[in-house]
Motif scaffolding. Structure first.
Motif, PDB file in Angstrom:
ATOM      1  N   TYR A  75       0.844  -1.195   0.000  1.00  0.00           N
ATOM      2  CA  TYR A  75       0.000   0.000   0.000  1.00  0.00           C
ATOM      3  C   TYR A  75       0.875   1.238   0.000  1.00  0.00           C
ATOM      4  O   TYR A  75       2.062   1.193   0.349  1.00  0.00           O
ATOM      5  N   ARG A  76       0.290   2.352  -0.382  1.00  0.00           N
ATOM      6  CA  ARG A  76       0.939   3.651  -0.238  1.00  0.00           C
ATOM      7  C   ARG A  76      -0.135   4.700   0.012  1.00  0.00           C
ATOM      8  O   ARG A  76      -1.296   4.545  -0.376  1.00  0.00           O
ATOM      9  N   LEU A  77       0.257   5.747   0.691  1.00  0.00           N
ATOM     10  CA  LEU A  77      -0.642   6.826   1.065  1.00  0.00           C
ATOM     11  C   LEU A  77      -0.664   7.864  -0.041  1.00  0.00           C
ATOM     12  O   LEU A  77       0.377   8.179  -0.633  1.00  0.00           O
ATOM     13  N   GLY A  78      -1.840   8.423  -0.300  1.00  0.00           N
ATOM     14  CA  GLY A  78      -1.951   9.413  -1.361  1.00  0.00           C
ATOM     15  C   GLY A  78      -2.784  10.614  -0.950  1.00  0.00           C
ATOM     16  O   GLY A  78      -3.642  10.524  -0.074  1.00  0.00           O
ATOM     17  N   HIS A  79      -2.496  11.753  -1.588  1.00  0.00           N
ATOM     18  CA  HIS A  79      -3.311  12.966  -1.460  1.00  0.00           C
ATOM     19  C   HIS A  79      -3.554  13.502  -2.865  1.00  0.00           C
ATOM     20  O   HIS A  79      -2.604  13.746  -3.621  1.00  0.00           O
ATOM     21  N   ARG A  80      -4.827  13.684  -3.238  1.00  0.00           N
ATOM     22  CA  ARG A  80      -5.162  14.243  -4.541  1.00  0.00           C
ATOM     23  C   ARG A  80      -5.394  15.732  -4.389  1.00  0.00           C
ATOM     24  O   ARG A  80      -6.301  16.172  -3.664  1.00  0.00           O
ATOM     25  N   LEU A  81      -4.588  16.513  -5.072  1.00  0.00           N
ATOM     26  CA  LEU A  81      -4.680  17.973  -5.007  1.00  0.00           C
ATOM     27  C   LEU A  81      -5.790  18.484  -5.923  1.00  0.00           C
ATOM     28  O   LEU A  81      -6.243  17.770  -6.829  1.00  0.00           O
ATOM     29  N   PRO A  82      -6.239  19.710  -5.699  1.00  0.00           N
ATOM     30  CA  PRO A  82      -7.339  20.257  -6.521  1.00  0.00           C
ATOM     31  C   PRO A  82      -7.049  20.271  -8.014  1.00  0.00           C
ATOM     32  O   PRO A  82      -7.989  20.195  -8.825  1.00  0.00           O
ATOM     33  N   ASP A  83      -5.784  20.354  -8.414  1.00  0.00           N
ATOM     34  CA  ASP A  83      -5.464  20.389  -9.843  1.00  0.00           C
ATOM     35  C   ASP A  83      -5.379  19.003 -10.462  1.00  0.00           C
ATOM     36  O   ASP A  83      -5.010  18.842 -11.630  1.00  0.00           O
ATOM     37  N   GLY A  84      -5.696  17.959  -9.640  1.00  0.00           N
ATOM     38  CA  GLY A  84      -5.703  16.591 -10.165  1.00  0.00           C
ATOM     39  C   GLY A  84      -4.407  15.837  -9.987  1.00  0.00           C
ATOM     40  O   GLY A  84      -4.344  14.638 -10.262  1.00  0.00           O
ATOM     41  N   THR A  85      -3.360  16.520  -9.565  1.00  0.00           N
ATOM     42  CA  THR A  85      -2.090  15.833  -9.319  1.00  0.00           C
ATOM     43  C   THR A  85      -2.130  15.124  -7.963  1.00  0.00           C
ATOM     44  O   THR A  85      -2.993  15.390  -7.126  1.00  0.00           O
ATOM     45  N   HIS A  86      -1.182  14.210  -7.771  1.00  0.00           N
ATOM     46  CA  HIS A  86      -1.150  13.405  -6.561  1.00  0.00           C
ATOM     47  C   HIS A  86       0.196  13.520  -5.856  1.00  0.00           C
ATOM     48  O   HIS A  86       1.240  13.678  -6.495  1.00  0.00           O
ATOM     49  N   ILE A  87       0.138  13.426  -4.552  1.00  0.00           N
ATOM     50  CA  ILE A  87       1.341  13.324  -3.726  1.00  0.00           C
ATOM     51  C   ILE A  87       1.323  11.940  -3.086  1.00  0.00           C
ATOM     52  O   ILE A  87       0.303  11.521  -2.506  1.00  0.00           O
ATOM     53  N   TRP A  88       2.445  11.198  -3.186  1.00  0.00           N
ATOM     54  CA  TRP A  88       2.491   9.818  -2.738  1.00  0.00           C
ATOM     55  C   TRP A  88       3.529   9.619  -1.630  1.00  0.00           C
ATOM     56  O   TRP A  88       4.568  10.276  -1.615  1.00  0.00           O
ATOM     57  N   SER A  89       3.242   8.695  -0.754  1.00  0.00           N
ATOM     58  CA  SER A  89       4.236   8.237   0.211  1.00  0.00           C
ATOM     59  C   SER A  89       5.082   7.154  -0.434  1.00  0.00           C
ATOM     60  O   SER A  89       4.809   6.698  -1.552  1.00  0.00           O
ATOM     61  N   LYS A  90       6.085   6.688   0.277  1.00  0.00           N
ATOM     62  CA  LYS A  90       6.812   5.497  -0.164  1.00  0.00           C
ATOM     63  C   LYS A  90       5.896   4.283  -0.001  1.00  0.00           C
ATOM     64  O   LYS A  90       4.904   4.334   0.743  1.00  0.00           O
ATOM     65  N   PRO A  91       6.181   3.167  -0.658  1.00  0.00           N
ATOM     66  CA  PRO A  91       5.338   1.976  -0.503  1.00  0.00           C
ATOM     67  C   PRO A  91       5.611   1.253   0.820  1.00  0.00           C
ATOM     68  O   PRO A  91       6.740   1.258   1.337  1.00  0.00           O
ATOM     69  N   TYR A  92       4.570   0.650   1.366  1.00  0.00           N
ATOM     70  CA  TYR A  92       4.659  -0.174   2.572  1.00  0.00           C
ATOM     71  C   TYR A  92       4.005  -1.521   2.281  1.00  0.00           C
ATOM     72  O   TYR A  92       3.379  -1.706   1.237  1.00  0.00           O
ATOM     73  N   SER A  93       4.130  -2.446   3.216  1.00  0.00           N
ATOM     74  CA  SER A  93       3.480  -3.740   3.054  1.00  0.00           C
ATOM     75  C   SER A  93       3.049  -4.289   4.406  1.00  0.00           C
ATOM     76  O   SER A  93       3.585  -3.896   5.452  1.00  0.00           O
ATOM     77  N   PHE A  94       2.071  -5.188   4.399  1.00  0.00           N
ATOM     78  CA  PHE A  94       1.617  -5.863   5.615  1.00  0.00           C
ATOM     79  C   PHE A  94       1.008  -7.205   5.224  1.00  0.00           C
ATOM     80  O   PHE A  94       0.677  -7.453   4.057  1.00  0.00           O
ATOM     81  N   ARG A  95       0.871  -8.064   6.225  1.00  0.00           N
ATOM     82  CA  ARG A  95       0.175  -9.331   6.047  1.00  0.00           C
ATOM     83  C   ARG A  95      -1.177  -9.239   6.737  1.00  0.00           C
ATOM     84  O   ARG A  95      -1.262  -8.842   7.899  1.00  0.00           O
ATOM     85  N   ALA A  96      -2.229  -9.601   6.057  1.00  0.00           N
ATOM     86  CA  ALA A  96      -3.573  -9.550   6.637  1.00  0.00           C
ATOM     87  C   ALA A  96      -3.696 -10.525   7.804  1.00  0.00           C
ATOM     88  O   ALA A  96      -2.999 -11.545   7.864  1.00  0.00           O
ATOM     89  N   SER A  97      -4.562 -10.209   8.726  1.00  0.00           N
ATOM     90  CA  SER A  97      -4.752 -11.040   9.907  1.00  0.00           C
ATOM     91  C   SER A  97      -5.309 -12.409   9.529  1.00  0.00           C
ATOM     92  O   SER A  97      -6.019 -12.543   8.528  1.00  0.00           O
ATOM     93  N   PRO A  98      -5.012 -13.432  10.327  1.00  0.00           N
ATOM     94  CA  PRO A  98      -5.643 -14.732  10.104  1.00  0.00           C
ATOM     95  C   PRO A  98      -7.126 -14.668  10.458  1.00  0.00           C
ATOM     96  O   PRO A  98      -7.555 -13.824  11.240  1.00  0.00           O
ATOM     97  N   TYR A  99      -7.881 -15.567   9.883  1.00  0.00           N
ATOM     98  CA  TYR A  99      -9.303 -15.651  10.196  1.00  0.00           C
ATOM     99  C   TYR A  99      -9.465 -16.070  11.654  1.00  0.00           C
ATOM    100  O   TYR A  99      -8.689 -16.897  12.151  1.00  0.00           O
ATOM    101  N   PRO A 100     -10.426 -15.495  12.394  1.00  0.00           N
ATOM    102  CA  PRO A 100     -10.620 -15.907  13.789  1.00  0.00           C
ATOM    103  C   PRO A 100     -10.801 -17.420  13.914  1.00  0.00           C
ATOM    104  O   PRO A 100     -11.669 -18.007  13.271  1.00  0.00           O
ATOM    105  N   GLY A 101      -9.937 -18.037  14.718  1.00  0.00           N
ATOM    106  CA  GLY A 101      -9.966 -19.485  14.885  1.00  0.00           C
ATOM    107  C   GLY A 101      -9.036 -20.238  13.965  1.00  0.00           C
ATOM    108  O   GLY A 101      -8.860 -21.452  14.118  1.00  0.00           O
ATOM    109  N   GLN A 102      -8.424 -19.546  12.999  1.00  0.00           N
ATOM    110  CA  GLN A 102      -7.536 -20.209  12.045  1.00  0.00           C
ATOM    111  C   GLN A 102      -6.364 -20.858  12.759  1.00  0.00           C
ATOM    112  O   GLN A 102      -5.749 -20.273  13.638  1.00  0.00           O
ATOM    113  N   ASP A 103      -6.039 -22.084  12.363  1.00  0.00           N
ATOM    114  CA  ASP A 103      -4.934 -22.836  12.962  1.00  0.00           C
ATOM    115  C   ASP A 103      -3.668 -22.565  12.153  1.00  0.00           C
ATOM    116  O   ASP A 103      -3.444 -23.155  11.096  1.00  0.00           O
ATOM    117  N   SER A 104      -2.856 -21.643  12.640  1.00  0.00           N
ATOM    118  CA  SER A 104      -1.586 -21.313  12.000  1.00  0.00           C
ATOM    119  C   SER A 104      -0.690 -20.682  13.061  1.00  0.00           C
ATOM    120  O   SER A 104      -1.146 -20.330  14.149  1.00  0.00           O
TER     121      SER A 104
END
Length: 432
Positions: A75-104
């Protein structure tokens, strides 16, 4: 997953959002962010309202939904300016949570009272939190083997000097941008006289919880109350707010009972209660000198009955700046001897004070209570590892080097959870 960041852009100046998707995938999602801030007038006193005030900018929060369990996302964070241009953060990553009760394999780090410090060694008065860098850096080193972090109160120690919140969040960003970073509320976030806090002290420096509750999203029904439950795979965590009334009959007491009683232990066998102040047992000298007790006065009244009735595996606390583990204890009695391995049915809750994240250390009493099984006067953090539905590992690790100083395992089957021990089964009858 909830993503929060700060910027200088109001919603009139730019629209905040998060761009995200499966790692290596072609599909990209856009999720809008809500924007909050707070003002000097929302502070409750000095220094937060006077010399410590600093405009916090704007706090943006976005919710990334319908994630595939255990999948990697970028993922990366963004801001859309009124003129249509964008300001971006650097990219990040994460792992989604396991399902409740998942055996792992599921690994959760827990600590309290962290604070912040400068890498060059300069610091505020007293050099109170320099060791926070040891803990932060060690967790960053081990991040590949950590799935979630819970910071149980006394977060930044800004104490009314608002710029220090930016310093703290910058320090933990490598962690909090990669794994869920959950918090509990402590006295240094909430307490202020005549503001409804359970303790009428001035420990928050006039913040009275406002910065904390705005900067950190919690899955609470009322963010101002800040107590909540959260499920992570085979874990159920019940996070209390020790700065609000927890006594029997209170709103929070009803929440705690609902949290510990509503979990399906066949799917989530590992039930953990957390709070900042020691509502259980501690042999820290602070409680002896200040209150003549082994924990928060009234802390165990009522709560201990819930822990025993609903078979809470661990009660984890902060506030006292040292490490301590009890035997499985109920009503000041070791129901089972302290050990490094527990097998079979639940007998009583084990209490752990694992608050040694970074703030200056707290000494113990001279005499060691019989229920105090393991203690350490050093900086460190706890790590819970759910191996599967029948084995849980707890480790207390040193912040300097990551060595394991204390550890124990709990091994049992679902039938062992159903088995009776003291005060947690209905009375039997002679009916046939």
């Amino acid at each position: 997953m909830t993503v929060t960041w700060t910027s200088g852009y109001s919603i009139k100046e730019a629209m905040p959002f998060v761009e995200w998707g499966h790692e290596g995938g072609s599909q990209v999602h856009l999720s809008p962010a809500g924007t909050l801030t707070f003002s000097r007038n929302s502070m409750c006193g000095s220094p937060a309202r006077t010399v410590g005030w600093r405009d916090p900018g704007y706090i943006h929060t976005s919710f990334l939904k319908e994630l595939w369990p255990d999948s990697l996302y970028t993922y990366r964070l963004g801001h859309r300016l009124p003129d249509g241009t964008h300001i971006w953060s650097k990219p990040y990553s994460f792992r989604a949570s396991p399902y409740p009760g998942q055996d792992s394999l599921q690994r959760v780090v827990i600590f309290g009272d962290l604070g912040k410090a400068e890498i060059d060694g300069s610091d505020e008065y007293g050099n109170y939190e320099q060791a926070s860098l040891y803990t932060t850096n060690q967790i960053i080193k081990e991040l590949d083997s950590i799935d979630m972090v819970i910071h149980i109160g006394d977060i930044s120690y800004a104490d009314g000097y608002l710029s220090q919140w930016d310093q703290f969040t910058a320090q933990i960003e490598p962690i909090a941008s990669s794994v869920p970073y959950m918090i509990g509320i402590g006295n240094h976030e909430r307490d202020w006289p005549d503001t409804g806090s359970f303790y009428g002290h001035n420990d928050s420096g006039g913040e009275c919880g406002v910065p904390t509750q705005t900067l950190f999203y919690l899955p609470a029904e009322n963010r101002a109350k800040s107590w909540y439950k959260t499920d992570y795979g085979m874990f159920r965590f019940c996070v209390a707010n020790s700065e609000e009334d927890w006594r029997a009959g209170s709103e929070q007491y009803r929440f705690i009972e609902e949290c510990v009683s509503s979990v399906d232990r066949s799917k989530q066998p590992w039930l953990v209660f957390l709070a900042h102040r020691v509502l259980g047992y501690s042999s820290g000298s602070w409680y002896e000198v200040m209150m003549g007790t082994y924990g928060e006065p009234m802390g165990r009244d009522g709560l201990e009955e819930l822990w025993q009735k609903y078979k809470v595996d661990l009660a984890v606390f902060g506030h006292i700046h040292s490490y301590e583990r009890t035997c499985p204890i109920y009503q000041s009695r070791c129901v089972q001897d302290g050990s490094d391995r527990y097998i079979g049915r639940f007998n009583a809750t084990t209490h752990v004070v694992v608050v040694v994240g970074g703030a200056s250390l707290s000494p113990f009493r001279d005499s060691i209570p019989y229920w105090s099984f393991s203690r350490d006067y050093d900086f460190g953090f706890g790590k819970l590892t759910a191996m599967n539905h029948s084995t849980l590992l707890f480790e207390y690790k040193k912040s300097r080097g990551g060595d394991v100083h204390d550890r124990f395992t709990i091994s049992r089957d679902y039938r062992d959870i159903l088995a009776c021990s003291i005060d947690n089964c209905p009375r039997t009858t002679l009916a046939v």
